[in-house]
Design a protein around this motif. Sequence first.
Motif, PDB file in Angstrom:
ATOM      1  N   UNK A  88     -10.808  -2.935  12.436  1.00 46.55           N
ATOM      2  CA  UNK A  88      -9.554  -2.196  12.596  1.00 46.55           C
ATOM      3  C   UNK A  88      -8.380  -2.990  12.046  1.00 46.55           C
ATOM      4  N   UNK A  89      -8.306  -4.268  12.381  1.00 43.31           N
ATOM      5  CA  UNK A  89      -7.187  -5.098  11.921  1.00 43.31           C
ATOM      6  C   UNK A  89      -7.178  -5.213  10.396  1.00 43.31           C
ATOM      7  N   UNK A  90      -8.338  -5.398   9.800  1.00 41.32           N
ATOM      8  CA  UNK A  90      -8.413  -5.547   8.346  1.00 41.32           C
ATOM      9  C   UNK A  90      -8.071  -4.239   7.646  1.00 41.32           C
ATOM     10  N   UNK A  91      -8.583  -3.117   8.156  1.00 43.84           N
ATOM     11  CA  UNK A  91      -8.271  -1.820   7.550  1.00 43.84           C
ATOM     12  C   UNK A  91      -6.779  -1.523   7.665  1.00 43.84           C
ATOM     13  N   UNK A  92      -6.174  -1.864   8.791  1.00 34.54           N
ATOM     14  CA  UNK A  92      -4.732  -1.658   8.951  1.00 34.54           C
ATOM     15  C   UNK A  92      -3.963  -2.499   7.932  1.00 34.54           C
ATOM     16  N   UNK A  93      -4.368  -3.742   7.747  1.00 31.69           N
ATOM     17  CA  UNK A  93      -3.692  -4.604   6.764  1.00 31.69           C
ATOM     18  C   UNK A  93      -3.833  -4.054   5.348  1.00 31.69           C
ATOM     19  N   UNK A  94      -5.024  -3.641   4.975  1.00 27.95           N
ATOM     20  CA  UNK A  94      -5.243  -3.097   3.630  1.00 27.95           C
ATOM     21  C   UNK A  94      -4.472  -1.789   3.454  1.00 27.95           C
ATOM     22  N   UNK A  95      -4.536  -0.932   4.441  1.00 27.22           N
ATOM     23  CA  UNK A  95      -3.806   0.334   4.373  1.00 27.22           C
ATOM     24  C   UNK A  95      -2.304   0.098   4.254  1.00 27.22           C
ATOM     25  N   UNK A 155      -8.482   4.075  15.086  1.00 28.66           N
ATOM     26  CA  UNK A 155      -8.027   4.418  16.443  1.00 28.66           C
ATOM     27  C   UNK A 155      -9.197   4.316  17.419  1.00 28.66           C
ATOM     28  N   UNK A 156     -10.368   4.795  17.013  1.00 34.15           N
ATOM     29  CA  UNK A 156     -11.560   4.661  17.856  1.00 34.15           C
ATOM     30  C   UNK A 156     -11.869   3.192  18.120  1.00 34.15           C
ATOM     31  N   UNK A 157     -11.858   2.391  17.075  1.00 34.94           N
ATOM     32  CA  UNK A 157     -12.203   0.972  17.223  1.00 34.94           C
ATOM     33  C   UNK A 157     -11.246   0.258  18.168  1.00 34.94           C
TER      34      UNK A 157
END
Length: 138
Positions: free
Chosen positions: A16-23, A119-121
């Motif tokens: 989740x943290x990595x996807x948020x950073x990339x997004x 959000x699930x994660x």
Amino acid sequence: MSDERQTAWIGWGWFAAIVILISGAIEILFGILAILLPASQYFTTSEGTTVYYVSLWGWWHLLIGMVLVAAGIALANGRTWARVFAVIVVAVNAVSQLLSLPAQPWWSIIVFALDLVVIYAITVHGRELRAYGRRLTP
């Protein structure tokens, strides 16, 4: 010693943290491109309908991207408040992606789906990040 166990599900929190950073980084890039290099003053669909003002939408992407990066960093550090903050910011980004459907349908659908997984994660497996973050701080 924390009473919370760390299991293999902590990977969901890191995901989740990595996807948020990339997004967030991609949103910042989209925002800068829309602000500096607008193809025209308004974006229109193939049917000729005006969707939105490119420069204004670029500022929105820039803003939401910076907030997403901040949420990703805080979430990776295991902050308790970051989980709530990240869920709110990712939900706002999901709505923003739905509004972008006419302009970029495939990209919007992919990012919207990733936002739901994030959000699930965070909501299901986010507590383990807090336990991990406690071990990192002195």
